[in-house]
Design an enzyme around this catalytic site. Structure first.
Site, mmCIF file in Angstrom:
data_model
loop_
_atom_site.group_PDB
_atom_site.id
_atom_site.type_symbol
_atom_site.label_atom_id
_atom_site.label_comp_id
_atom_site.label_asym_id
_atom_site.label_seq_id
_atom_site.Cartn_x
_atom_site.Cartn_y
_atom_site.Cartn_z
ATOM 1 N N ASP A 12 0.867 -1.167 0.000
ATOM 2 C CA ASP A 12 0.000 0.000 0.000
ATOM 3 C C ASP A 12 0.915 1.233 0.000
ATOM 4 O O ASP A 12 2.120 1.122 0.270
ATOM 5 C CB ASP A 12 -0.886 -0.046 1.250
ATOM 6 C CG ASP A 12 -1.723 1.198 1.404
ATOM 7 O OD1 ASP A 12 -2.403 1.579 0.435
ATOM 8 O OD2 ASP A 12 -1.700 1.791 2.500
ATOM 9 N N ASP A 14 -0.109 5.150 0.987
ATOM 10 C CA ASP A 14 -0.312 6.099 2.079
ATOM 11 C C ASP A 14 -0.341 5.381 3.421
ATOM 12 O O ASP A 14 -1.157 4.478 3.641
ATOM 13 C CB ASP A 14 -1.633 6.839 1.886
ATOM 14 C CG ASP A 14 -1.643 7.681 0.620
ATOM 15 O OD1 ASP A 14 -1.208 8.835 0.691
ATOM 16 O OD2 ASP A 14 -2.080 7.162 -0.433
ATOM 17 N N ASP A 171 -1.443 -1.044 5.986
ATOM 18 C CA ASP A 171 -1.562 -0.433 7.308
ATOM 19 C C ASP A 171 -2.987 -0.363 7.834
ATOM 20 O O ASP A 171 -3.208 0.139 8.936
ATOM 21 C CB ASP A 171 -0.978 0.989 7.285
ATOM 22 C CG ASP A 171 -1.833 1.946 6.449
ATOM 23 O OD1 ASP A 171 -2.297 1.536 5.368
ATOM 24 O OD2 ASP A 171 -2.027 3.100 6.871
#
Length: 222
Positions: A12, A14, A171
């Site tokens: 991922d 961001d 995250d």
């Protein structure tokens, strides 16, 4: 190294590869101000990130008085224009990441980015961070008709890297759900933008620093 357990590792963007919250917060608050709304804190924005820019603006409007489709449509180009102009002013790469990526590449692992950020914005950010040649594939939130947690994006990123045994690093619950839907091991970083405790994400493993990425991947060998 031929005995490394994964051929592809996807990430991922961001909150996983970089702390983009400062610049996303700046763009969101600029748009909110233009729409007559008060600013929101960077801490609150961290829990809003993960579903793309339009969803972030919608959540920001919702937190400051309510979101209508008309407001979202009016504010979206304001948000995007500001973000593009300041896409890496305050964004920081997470500690240990570069060394971990170097170590994976040295083992012959292909690297991919799989993000709900629009592909053009993701590519602009990657270029601004000096990663033009760092990743073998990039799949953004508008690359395919669907977004994460639909696993199609992750499958596409893996395929663009040539396929093989893959793992995903993220995250948020969106990322762990994506990895679970794809049937591959998913590592969650504990320093990202999750809206819940890392222990509640259901990841295959958690890491608190990128120094732990290689050993964790080795431990998750299929």
């Amino acid at each position: 190294m031929a005995d490394f357990p994964f051929d592809v590792v996807a990430f991922d963007l961001d909150g996983t590869l970089a702390d983009t919250a400062p610049d996303l917060t700046g763009a969101l608050n600029h748009a909110l101000g233009e729409l007559g709304r008060p600013p929101v804190s960077a801490d609150s924005v961290r829990g809003m990130i993960g579903h793309g820019a339009r969803a972030l603006l919608q959540k920001g409007l919702g937190a400051t008085g309510g979101a209508t489709e008309e407001l979202v449509e009016r504010g979206f180009p304001i948000f995007i224009d500001h973000y593009v102009a300041h896409i890496a002013d305050g964004t920081q790469i997470f500690p240990g990441l570069e060394s971990a990526l170097d170590a994976l590449a040295a083992r012959g692992v292909k690297l991919a980015v799989c993000t709900n950020k629009a592909e053009g914005l993701a590519r602009a950010l990657i270029d601004a961070l000096g990663w033009e040649r760092r990743f073998d594939a990039l799949v953004g939130g508008d690359t395919l008709p669907t977004k994460k947690p639909d696993p199609a994006m992750l499958f596409e990123a893996i395929a663009r890297c040539g396929g093989g045994r893959a793992a995903y690093v993220g995250d948020s619950i969106t990322d762990t759900d994506t990895g679970r839907n794809a049937g591959i091991p998913t590592i969650a970083v504990t320093f990202g933008f999750s809206d819940r405790a890392p222990e509640l994400l259901g990841a295959s493993a958690l890491i608190a620093h990128y120094d732990a990425l290689i050993p964790t991947l080795e431990r998750l060998a299929p």
